[in-house]
Design a protein around this motif. Structure first.
Motif, PDB file in Angstrom:
ATOM      1  N   ILE A   3     -15.191   6.961   4.590  1.00 48.36           N
ATOM      2  CA  ILE A   3     -14.190   6.530   3.603  1.00 48.36           C
ATOM      3  C   ILE A   3     -13.194   5.594   4.481  1.00 48.36           C
ATOM      4  O   ILE A   3     -12.944   4.544   3.859  1.00 48.36           O
ATOM      5  CB  ILE A   3     -13.494   7.753   3.020  1.00 48.36           C
ATOM      6  N   GLU A   4     -12.586   5.922   5.804  1.00 45.57           N
ATOM      7  CA  GLU A   4     -11.798   5.079   6.472  1.00 45.57           C
ATOM      8  C   GLU A   4     -12.461   3.739   6.801  1.00 45.57           C
ATOM      9  O   GLU A   4     -11.885   2.801   6.745  1.00 45.57           O
ATOM     10  CB  GLU A   4     -11.229   5.880   7.690  1.00 45.57           C
ATOM     11  N   ASN A   6     -14.937   2.417   5.178  1.00 40.05           N
ATOM     12  CA  ASN A   6     -15.069   1.278   4.062  1.00 40.05           C
ATOM     13  C   ASN A   6     -13.666   0.865   3.965  1.00 40.05           C
ATOM     14  O   ASN A   6     -13.570  -0.333   3.231  1.00 40.05           O
ATOM     15  CB  ASN A   6     -15.685   2.260   2.788  1.00 40.05           C
ATOM     16  N   SER A   7     -12.554   1.639   3.960  1.00 42.95           N
ATOM     17  CA  SER A   7     -11.306   1.049   3.755  1.00 42.95           C
ATOM     18  C   SER A   7     -11.080  -0.263   4.515  1.00 42.95           C
ATOM     19  O   SER A   7     -10.467  -1.191   4.063  1.00 42.95           O
ATOM     20  CB  SER A   7     -10.211   2.059   3.825  1.00 42.95           C
ATOM     21  N   ALA A  10     -12.781  -3.223   3.390  1.00 40.68           N
ATOM     22  CA  ALA A  10     -12.198  -3.693   2.367  1.00 40.68           C
ATOM     23  C   ALA A  10     -10.872  -4.481   2.712  1.00 40.68           C
ATOM     24  O   ALA A  10     -10.536  -5.870   2.467  1.00 40.68           O
ATOM     25  CB  ALA A  10     -11.773  -2.805   1.308  1.00 40.68           C
ATOM     26  N   LEU A  11     -10.146  -4.026   3.632  1.00 38.76           N
ATOM     27  CA  LEU A  11      -9.062  -4.624   4.338  1.00 38.76           C
ATOM     28  C   LEU A  11      -9.527  -5.845   5.046  1.00 38.76           C
ATOM     29  O   LEU A  11      -8.733  -7.077   5.101  1.00 38.76           O
ATOM     30  CB  LEU A  11      -8.226  -3.770   5.162  1.00 38.76           C
ATOM     31  N   ALA A  67      -7.644   0.396  10.933  1.00 37.90           N
ATOM     32  CA  ALA A  67      -7.380   0.707   9.504  1.00 37.90           C
ATOM     33  C   ALA A  67      -5.696   0.744   9.567  1.00 37.90           C
ATOM     34  O   ALA A  67      -4.729   0.358   8.817  1.00 37.90           O
ATOM     35  CB  ALA A  67      -7.591   2.325   8.916  1.00 37.90           C
ATOM     36  N   GLY A  71      -3.634  -2.339   7.595  1.00 41.30           N
ATOM     37  CA  GLY A  71      -2.841  -1.799   6.607  1.00 41.30           C
ATOM     38  C   GLY A  71      -1.603  -2.161   6.611  1.00 41.30           C
ATOM     39  O   GLY A  71      -0.686  -1.769   5.846  1.00 41.30           O
TER      40      GLY A  71
END
Length: 83
Positions: A3-4, A6-7, A10-11, A67, A71
């Motif tokens: 999940i991380e 994939n984040s 996206a970022l 991340a 982020g």
């Protein structure tokens, strides 16, 4: 970690699309260099007898660092100054 990761993808895509020419190039270069460095480190660790869990841990740390870096919220003032 999936999940991380994939984040982070996206970022990174947002950074590539919205970051401006200079920032997008820097991010793309950083992404490729990180992948090469991490793969080499994982290979060295594997040859040195590291377990799969240790190698996955190396990737996990890199994903978490990305991340955190990607982020961060930028203020409008900083964004305007970059243009």
């Amino acid at each position: 970690m999936a999940i991380e990761a994939n984040s982070v993808i996206a970022l990174r895509m947002m950074k590539l699309m919205l970051g401006g020419k200079r920032a997008a190039r820097r991010e793309a270069r950083l992404m490729v260099n990180e992948k090469i460095d991490t793969a080499l480190k994982a290979s060295r660790s594997l040859i040195g007898g590291a377990s799969a869990e240790e190698i996955i841990g190396q990737y996990r740390r890199r994903v978490a660092a990305n991340a955190k870096r990607l982020g961060k919220v930028r203020t409008a003032k900083k964004i305007r100054r970059r243009k």
